[in-house]
Design a protein around this motif. Structure first.
Motif, PDB file in Angstrom:
ATOM      1  N   ARG A  91       0.913  -1.342  -0.093  1.00 10.44           N
ATOM      2  CA  ARG A  91       0.048   0.067  -0.167  1.00 10.44           C
ATOM      3  C   ARG A  91       0.870   1.220   0.223  1.00 10.44           C
ATOM      4  NH1 ARG A  91      -2.823  -3.290   3.518  1.00 10.44           N
ATOM      5  NH2 ARG A  91      -4.769  -4.255   2.268  1.00 10.44           N
ATOM      6  N   MET A  92       2.058   1.062   0.670  1.00  8.35           N
ATOM      7  CA  MET A  92       2.846   2.430   0.852  1.00  8.35           C
ATOM      8  C   MET A  92       3.460   2.649  -0.499  1.00  8.35           C
ATOM      9  SD  MET A  92       2.436   3.322   3.640  1.00  8.35           S
ATOM     10  CE  MET A  92       3.568   4.896   3.146  1.00  8.35           C
ATOM     11  N   PHE A  93       4.254   1.780  -0.946  1.00  4.78           N
ATOM     12  CA  PHE A  93       4.775   1.895  -2.269  1.00  4.78           C
ATOM     13  C   PHE A  93       3.786   2.034  -3.484  1.00  4.78           C
ATOM     14  CE2 PHE A  93       8.392   0.068  -0.149  1.00  4.78           C
ATOM     15  CZ  PHE A  93       9.445   0.823  -0.497  1.00  4.78           C
ATOM     16  N   ASP A  94       2.610   1.535  -3.436  1.00  5.81           N
ATOM     17  CA  ASP A  94       1.417   2.013  -4.339  1.00  5.81           C
ATOM     18  C   ASP A  94       1.103   3.299  -4.460  1.00  5.81           C
ATOM     19  OD1 ASP A  94      -0.480   1.359  -6.427  1.00  5.81           O
ATOM     20  OD2 ASP A  94      -2.119   0.975  -4.755  1.00  5.81           O
ATOM     21  N   GLY A  95       1.536   4.026  -3.474  1.00  6.46           N
ATOM     22  CA  GLY A  95       1.063   5.636  -3.362  1.00  6.46           C
ATOM     23  C   GLY A  95       2.448   6.294  -3.680  1.00  6.46           C
ATOM     24  N   TYR A  96       3.622   5.623  -3.842  1.00  7.73           N
ATOM     25  CA  TYR A  96       4.829   6.305  -4.286  1.00  7.73           C
ATOM     26  C   TYR A  96       5.210   6.214  -5.750  1.00  7.73           C
ATOM     27  CZ  TYR A  96       6.104   6.310   0.933  1.00  7.73           C
ATOM     28  OH  TYR A  96       5.728   6.333   2.260  1.00  7.73           O
ATOM     29  N   ALA A  97       4.684   5.063  -6.296  1.00  9.70           N
ATOM     30  CA  ALA A  97       5.534   4.489  -7.354  1.00  9.70           C
ATOM     31  C   ALA A  97       4.229   4.323  -8.614  1.00  9.70           C
ATOM     32  CB  ALA A  97       6.202   3.262  -7.451  1.00  9.70           C
ATOM     33  N   ASP A  98       4.819   4.442  -9.898  1.00  7.33           N
ATOM     34  CA  ASP A  98       4.019   4.252 -11.136  1.00  7.33           C
ATOM     35  C   ASP A  98       3.905   2.679 -11.409  1.00  7.33           C
ATOM     36  OD1 ASP A  98       3.327   7.111 -12.133  1.00  7.33           O
ATOM     37  OD2 ASP A  98       5.660   6.858 -11.627  1.00  7.33           O
ATOM     38  N   ALA A  99       4.686   1.926 -10.969  1.00  6.42           N
ATOM     39  CA  ALA A  99       4.668   0.628 -11.063  1.00  6.42           C
ATOM     40  C   ALA A  99       5.416  -0.143 -10.144  1.00  6.42           C
ATOM     41  CB  ALA A  99       5.097   0.233 -12.458  1.00  6.42           C
ATOM     42  N   ILE A 100       5.119  -1.446  -9.791  1.00  8.16           N
ATOM     43  CA  ILE A 100       5.693  -2.085  -8.969  1.00  8.16           C
ATOM     44  C   ILE A 100       6.191  -3.381  -9.307  1.00  8.16           C
ATOM     45  CG2 ILE A 100       5.527  -3.354  -6.472  1.00  8.16           C
ATOM     46  CD1 ILE A 100       3.078  -1.260  -6.042  1.00  8.16           C
ATOM     47  N   VAL A 101       7.659  -3.658  -9.035  1.00 12.58           N
ATOM     48  CA  VAL A 101       8.257  -4.966  -9.354  1.00 12.58           C
ATOM     49  C   VAL A 101       8.406  -5.867  -8.116  1.00 12.58           C
ATOM     50  CG1 VAL A 101      10.063  -6.140 -10.341  1.00 12.58           C
ATOM     51  CG2 VAL A 101       9.300  -4.134 -11.391  1.00 12.58           C
ATOM     52  N   ILE A 102       8.098  -6.933  -7.855  1.00 13.19           N
ATOM     53  CA  ILE A 102       7.961  -7.686  -6.670  1.00 13.19           C
ATOM     54  C   ILE A 102       8.646  -9.245  -6.949  1.00 13.19           C
ATOM     55  CG2 ILE A 102       5.707  -8.520  -6.612  1.00 13.19           C
ATOM     56  CD1 ILE A 102       5.817  -8.317  -3.561  1.00 13.19           C
ATOM     57  N   ARG A 103       9.692  -9.370  -5.844  1.00 13.38           N
ATOM     58  CA  ARG A 103      10.127 -11.000  -5.994  1.00 13.38           C
ATOM     59  C   ARG A 103       9.959 -11.105  -4.383  1.00 13.38           C
ATOM     60  NH1 ARG A 103      15.974 -13.055  -7.890  1.00 13.38           N
ATOM     61  NH2 ARG A 103      14.466 -12.997 -10.057  1.00 13.38           N
ATOM     62  N   HIS A 104       9.166 -12.429  -4.293  1.00 13.59           N
ATOM     63  CA  HIS A 104       9.284 -12.782  -3.009  1.00 13.59           C
ATOM     64  C   HIS A 104       9.288 -14.438  -2.922  1.00 13.59           C
ATOM     65  CE1 HIS A 104       7.133 -13.315   1.005  1.00 13.59           C
ATOM     66  NE2 HIS A 104       7.203 -12.056   1.090  1.00 13.59           N
ATOM     67  N   ARG A 105       9.754 -14.940  -1.602  1.00 11.02           N
ATOM     68  CA  ARG A 105       9.957 -16.358  -1.668  1.00 11.02           C
ATOM     69  C   ARG A 105       8.441 -17.393  -1.706  1.00 11.02           C
ATOM     70  NH1 ARG A 105       8.592 -18.089   3.363  1.00 11.02           N
ATOM     71  NH2 ARG A 105       8.442 -16.127   4.514  1.00 11.02           N
ATOM     72  N   ILE A 106       7.313 -16.521  -1.403  1.00  3.78           N
ATOM     73  CA  ILE A 106       5.969 -17.219  -1.281  1.00  3.78           C
ATOM     74  C   ILE A 106       5.286 -17.166  -2.401  1.00  3.78           C
ATOM     75  CG2 ILE A 106       3.784 -16.971  -0.062  1.00  3.78           C
ATOM     76  CD1 ILE A 106       5.052 -15.777   2.209  1.00  3.78           C
ATOM     77  N   GLU A 107       4.937 -18.203  -3.196  1.00  2.00           N
ATOM     78  CA  GLU A 107       4.078 -18.414  -4.187  1.00  2.00           C
ATOM     79  C   GLU A 107       2.580 -17.919  -3.983  1.00  2.00           C
ATOM     80  OE1 GLU A 107       5.176 -21.633  -3.074  1.00  2.00           O
ATOM     81  OE2 GLU A 107       6.928 -21.800  -4.202  1.00  2.00           O
ATOM     82  N   GLY A 108       2.363 -16.775  -5.163  1.00  2.00           N
ATOM     83  CA  GLY A 108       1.242 -16.196  -4.846  1.00  2.00           C
ATOM     84  C   GLY A 108       1.475 -14.568  -4.421  1.00  2.00           C
ATOM     85  N   ALA A 109       2.581 -14.310  -3.871  1.00  2.00           N
ATOM     86  CA  ALA A 109       2.933 -13.168  -3.441  1.00  2.00           C
ATOM     87  C   ALA A 109       2.745 -11.771  -4.421  1.00  2.00           C
ATOM     88  CB  ALA A 109       4.353 -12.885  -2.942  1.00  2.00           C
ATOM     89  N   ALA A 110       2.918 -12.071  -5.694  1.00  2.00           N
ATOM     90  CA  ALA A 110       2.774 -11.113  -6.722  1.00  2.00           C
ATOM     91  C   ALA A 110       1.287 -10.793  -7.059  1.00  2.00           C
ATOM     92  CB  ALA A 110       3.664 -11.512  -7.957  1.00  2.00           C
ATOM     93  N   LYS A 111       0.622 -11.786  -6.995  1.00  2.00           N
ATOM     94  CA  LYS A 111      -0.968 -11.786  -7.331  1.00  2.00           C
ATOM     95  C   LYS A 111      -1.480 -11.171  -6.306  1.00  2.00           C
ATOM     96  CE  LYS A 111      -4.854 -12.966  -8.957  1.00  2.00           C
ATOM     97  NZ  LYS A 111      -5.712 -12.330  -8.317  1.00  2.00           N
ATOM     98  N   TYR A 112      -1.094 -11.446  -4.836  1.00  2.00           N
ATOM     99  CA  TYR A 112      -1.430 -10.673  -3.818  1.00  2.00           C
ATOM    100  C   TYR A 112      -1.205  -9.349  -3.871  1.00  2.00           C
ATOM    101  CZ  TYR A 112      -1.644  -9.610   1.308  1.00  2.00           C
ATOM    102  OH  TYR A 112      -2.009  -9.054   2.481  1.00  2.00           O
ATOM    103  N   ALA A 113       0.014  -8.851  -4.058  1.00  8.42           N
ATOM    104  CA  ALA A 113       0.362  -7.510  -4.423  1.00  8.42           C
ATOM    105  C   ALA A 113      -0.336  -6.880  -5.388  1.00  8.42           C
ATOM    106  CB  ALA A 113       1.606  -7.408  -4.548  1.00  8.42           C
ATOM    107  N   ALA A 114      -0.853  -7.474  -6.472  1.00 10.47           N
ATOM    108  CA  ALA A 114      -1.539  -6.905  -7.803  1.00 10.47           C
ATOM    109  C   ALA A 114      -3.127  -6.775  -7.405  1.00 10.47           C
ATOM    110  CB  ALA A 114      -1.517  -7.802  -8.828  1.00 10.47           C
ATOM    111  N   ASP A 115      -3.503  -7.502  -6.196  1.00 12.09           N
ATOM    112  CA  ASP A 115      -4.809  -7.399  -5.777  1.00 12.09           C
ATOM    113  C   ASP A 115      -5.130  -6.220  -4.672  1.00 12.09           C
ATOM    114  OD1 ASP A 115      -5.757  -9.690  -7.175  1.00 12.09           O
ATOM    115  OD2 ASP A 115      -5.541 -11.018  -5.312  1.00 12.09           O
TER     116      ASP A 115
END
Ligand code: NCD
Length: 304
Positions: A91-115
């Protein structure tokens, strides 16, 4: 493609991919023309797992487009160390940036971020699941140097069970109807059943084998992967399969002249350094393609 999340390679159509390839090539040829393309735009890079190429090539891509990056990779120095949740961080970075790139060890983390995020989210690797931007680079490399993606004999070697780069590449190349897909791995590291059944539904001809030597002469592309040590639940299981395959000059004596040996990198010992200066070695060229491909993707996702 403006505003689109890129979570899996299957989020993109063949037309989307050709659009990215065309723009990446145009950018490679006219790099200076794009220097102000994303001026004033900000990209958040949230890396909760180690990265060299992916993080720095995204950063390079954004710089070469005139934009800037917020790099969040040192978890110790940020509020994650104070117990901030992934959702609040997004939520924080969504307020700062035009796009977000994420790498995470948990499967589904990027989808969660996108939601959660309104800004487009690009998956730079979620556990053993997906690594779509690596797959776009891999496909671009074949398209650029081989001239086509359709109808090739493609071998994928190594850790097909835990490798997200190999899974995404397999789904990506499947869209271009390979003549045959050779899945070469130790028994223990076979491709997941759900991926295999997806490929069967796509009518892809598969050959599963542990014997690289017996198929090397049939391949147009050999995509080599690292055994993903950090994903093994049991270190003894890793010890059993480490060093299973070494691609070296000796093995390549039986290869087609036009064989492309690829690797998402980092390599440990699965490609001998004596291959590096042969005409088969495409892995460093492939890594270089990371910048123009990610430039094209960022331009299309942020600006359209
Ligand atoms: C891959 C990854 O992180 O999945 N690296 C990369 O992004 N090029 C492959 C690997 O770590 O083996």
């Amino acid at each position: 493609m403006r505003g689109r999340d890129i979570i899996s390679i299957l989020d993109l159509s063949r037309d989307d991919l050709y659009r990215i390839f065309g723009l990446a090539r145009e950018i490679e040829e006219n790099m200076d023309k794009y220097i102000n393309e994303l001026r004033g735009r900000v990209l958040a890079l949230l890396f909760f797992e180690p990265s060299t190429r992916t993080m720095y090539s995204f950063q390079t891509a954004m710089s070469r487009l005139g934009g800037s990056c917020l790099v969040f990779s040192d978890v110790i120095r940020t509020s994650i160390a104070k117990g901030e949740t992934l959702g609040d961080t997004i939520r924080m970075f969504d307020g700062y940036a035009d796009a977000i790139v994420i790498r995470h060890r948990i499967e589904g983390a990027a989808k969660y971020a996108a939601d959660i995020a309104e800004a487009p989210v690009i998956n730079a690797g979620d556990g053993t699941h997906h690594h779509p931007t690596q797959a776009i680079i891999d496909l671009y490399t074949i398209w650029k140097y081989r001239g086509r993606l359709e109808g090739l004999n493609i071998g994928v070697l190594g850790d097909l069970k835990y490798g997200r780069a190999s899974t995404s590449f397999i789904y990506g190349i499947a869209m271009f109807k390979p003549s045959k897909l050779y899945l070469i791995s130790p028994e223990e590291l076979r491709l997941k059943n759900e991926v295999k059944s997806d490929l069967e539904k796509m009518n892809i001809e598969l050959l599963e084998t542990s014997d690289l030597q017996s198929v090397i002469g049939e391949l147009d592309v050999l995509y080599v992967t690292r055994i993903q040590k950090e994903r093994f639940p049991d270190p003894a299981e890793y010890e059993r399969v480490r060093g299973s395959y070494i691609v070296d000059r000796d093995l390549l004596r039986n290869a087609r002249d036009s064989l492309m040996v690829m690797h998402p990198l980092p390599r440990v010992d699965e490609i001998s350094t004596d291959v590096d200066d042969t005409e088969y070695a495409y892995y460093f060229k492939q890594a270089r393609c990371g910048v123009p491909v990610r430039m094209a993707l960022l331009k299309l996702v942020i600006k359209g």
